[in-house]
Design an enzyme around this catalytic site. Structure first.
Site, PDB file in Angstrom:
ATOM      1  N   CYS A 197      -4.015   7.243   5.634  1.00 33.13           N
ATOM      2  CA  CYS A 197      -3.784   6.878   4.233  1.00 33.13           C
ATOM      3  C   CYS A 197      -4.993   7.182   3.359  1.00 33.13           C
ATOM      4  O   CYS A 197      -4.865   7.261   2.138  1.00 33.13           O
ATOM      5  CB  CYS A 197      -3.403   5.407   4.124  1.00 33.13           C
ATOM      6  N   GLU A 255       0.873  -1.173   0.000  1.00 39.36           N
ATOM      7  CA  GLU A 255       0.000   0.000   0.000  1.00 39.36           C
ATOM      8  C   GLU A 255       0.909   1.222   0.000  1.00 39.36           C
ATOM      9  O   GLU A 255       1.663   1.432   0.961  1.00 39.36           O
ATOM     10  CB  GLU A 255      -0.907  -0.002   1.226  1.00 39.36           C
TER      11      GLU A 255
END
Length: 509
Positions: free
Chosen positions: A282, A245
């Protein structure tokens, strides 16, 4: 040469707190990986590893005060936020234990011979087996949920894969404490402590991805760091899956009708989402498409008022602070960019949240303004004011892959009148999670959750949150015409383990 020391640092002051470890050498990494490899057998039993996961959750809860105190000292995220994150982590461990008990993740499929089919079908029995040792690279911004005992570790252990975690340098002391909890939990169930290895240091992370006994990796962090490790995983003599990620802009589209209906509420909600955790999530909304005109003006004013009233915050480390200050300054200098609330420094250690605005047409032609289409980690968002639907389409067509994409609709649009369905379809190719009339911060741990997206949001199509995260660490294997006496119990006709399965085309639970 002596190994370099690993220091715990207080981000509120920038001062060293204590030396907690030494950076791992190549020999240290090799020892950790081999110890994890040897733990595969004891971890193989489903009942044992489910109990291990539940014990780990209980021990983390029992040591909550000490762990939260250590985490706050190293991250400045605050006890309330960290207490909630620890609770989420424990829930996640127990959720994977339940998945292991149920057994559906093994994806058992049995097809008996069928000579009438074209071509004929032999006896085939398929299920999934663990890959082996998994390398886990901790994130800075979630010191519990995406770190030593976080989702990558929990899902890998649930799959039957031992882990070696590369600790994040922003919370090394906490990493050591959590690793010790995992080892204690393992020992209580007869599992070697090596099942949860821990190493420190940049070079250790490189050595880890190259180790021949490492079979897969999970990473949460920057595009630059993640891409380097992804390339290293692919360049190995035997390439391995790398589930990274990396970065996400998490665009938000506000329709004209939604702004007319509830501009102030949208502005306030956006402010809360983009400043949550000092903008270090995020899924922070980093680009917001807002209509030009009076309704958009109301929204921007509401956003600016709320952000302007937000207290300064401390970022996870001073390197991130420097990058944030440089990033917002570079963006603010672009032609046509305005700062209703200027982001910037507050003293020597904190930062102020801010809002930048720009005409959407500046983002449709490339050039220097492409910087506004890149993630800026920290408490800032870019509001792009669009004149018409064609500008919206043009901007969306230029966006990279994202973890999330959000559309704010009016009540009528949400009820199916207008372009709501069309806008949802336009956002779907951009992200792994598409939201309507909500905010992307806050990723529920649930079976249907997907936390991933097109590159550069992630390097694979998998999720790192939710029950299906376990699939990353397994591979299918099929046995053909194998005598039943030789088969593992999971694949026998009488189903001695009582597993959910598909038997001769029929789903059995």
């Amino acid at each position: 040469m002596a190994a370099a020391p690993v220091w715990s640092v207080d981000p509120r002051t920038g001062k060293r707190r204590e030396q907690v470890a030494a950076e791992a050498t190549a020999e240290d990494v090799d020892a950790a990986v081999r110890a994890a490899h040897e733990a595969r057998g004891p971890l193989a039993g489903r009942a044992v590893r489910a109990a291990f996961l539940r014990t780990a959750a209980a021990l983390l809860e029992a040591d909550r005060d000490r762990l939260v105190g250590a985490a706050d000292a190293e991250t400045a995220l605050g006890p309330a936020r960290l207490t909630g994150e620890l609770a989420r982590t424990c829930y996640q461990l127990r959720a994977f234990a339940d998945i292991v008990d149920e057994g559906a993740f093994l994806d058992v499929i049995i097809d008996h011979p069928d000579d009438t089919a074209t071509p004929p079908v032999p006896d085939l029995r398929r299920y999934k087996v663990p890959l082996g040792v998994v390398a886990v690279y901790s994130a800075s911004n979630f010191p519990f949920a995406f770190s030593v005992a976080g989702g990558d570790t929990a899902s890998a252990l649930a799959a039957g894969c031992p882990v070696v975690v590369k600790a994040h340098p922003d919370h090394p002391a906490l990493s050591e404490l959590v690793a010790e909890v995992l080892r204690t939990a393992a020992a209580r169930h007869g599992i070697p402590e090596g099942v949860a290895g821990l190493v420190h240091g940049l070079e250790a992370g490189v050595e880890l991805i190259k180790h021949p006994l490492v079979t897969a990796a999970g990473f949460t962090g920057s595009v630059r760091g993640g891409r380097a490790l992804f390339d290293a995983a692919a360049a190995r003599p035997v390439p391995i899956p790398f589930h990274g990620e990396l970065g996400s802009l998490n665009p938000v589209l506000v329709t004209e009708a939604a702004a007319a209906e509830r501009a102030e509420a949208i502005g306030a909600g956006l402010a809360g989402s983009m400043t949550l955790g000092t903008g270090q999530f995020c899924v922070k909304p980093g680009l917001v498409l807002v209509p030009a005109g009076a309704h958009g003006d109301r929204l921007v004013k509401s956003l600016a008022d709320a952000v302007g009233g937000t207290a300064p915050g401390v970022l996870l480390d001073h390197r991130m602070r420097d990058n944030f200050l440089a990033g917002v300054a570079e963006r603010a200098r672009l032609e046509g960019v305005e700062s209703p609330v200027a982001p910037g420094a507050d003293g020597e250690h904190a930062v102020r949240a801010g809002v930048l605005t720009v005409p959407a047409r500046r983002l449709t032609a490339g050039g220097a303004h492409d910087l506004l289409l890149e993630e800026c980690f920290g408490p800032v968002t870019v509001v792009a004011r669009y004149a018409d639907e064609s500008e919206v389409t043009a901007v969306l067509s230029r966006l990279p892959g994202n973890l999330s994409a959000t559309v704010q609709l009016s009540a009528e649009e949400a009820a199916g009148q207008g372009r709501g369905a069309q806008l949802l379809a336009e956002l779907t190719p951009l992200a792994g999670r598409v939201l309507v009339n909500g905010w992307p911060t806050g990723v529920a741990v649930a079976p249907a959750q997907h936390h991933g997206g097109p590159y550069p949001a992630t390097t694979s199509t998998s999720t790192s949150v939710g029950g299906t995260a376990i699939e990353r660490w397994m591979r299918p294997v099929a046995y053909q015409n194998a005598p039943e006496a030789l088969l593992p119990p999971e694949l026998r006709d009488d189903n001695p383990l009582g597993l959910p399965r598909r038997f001769n085309g029929r789903l059995e639970r």
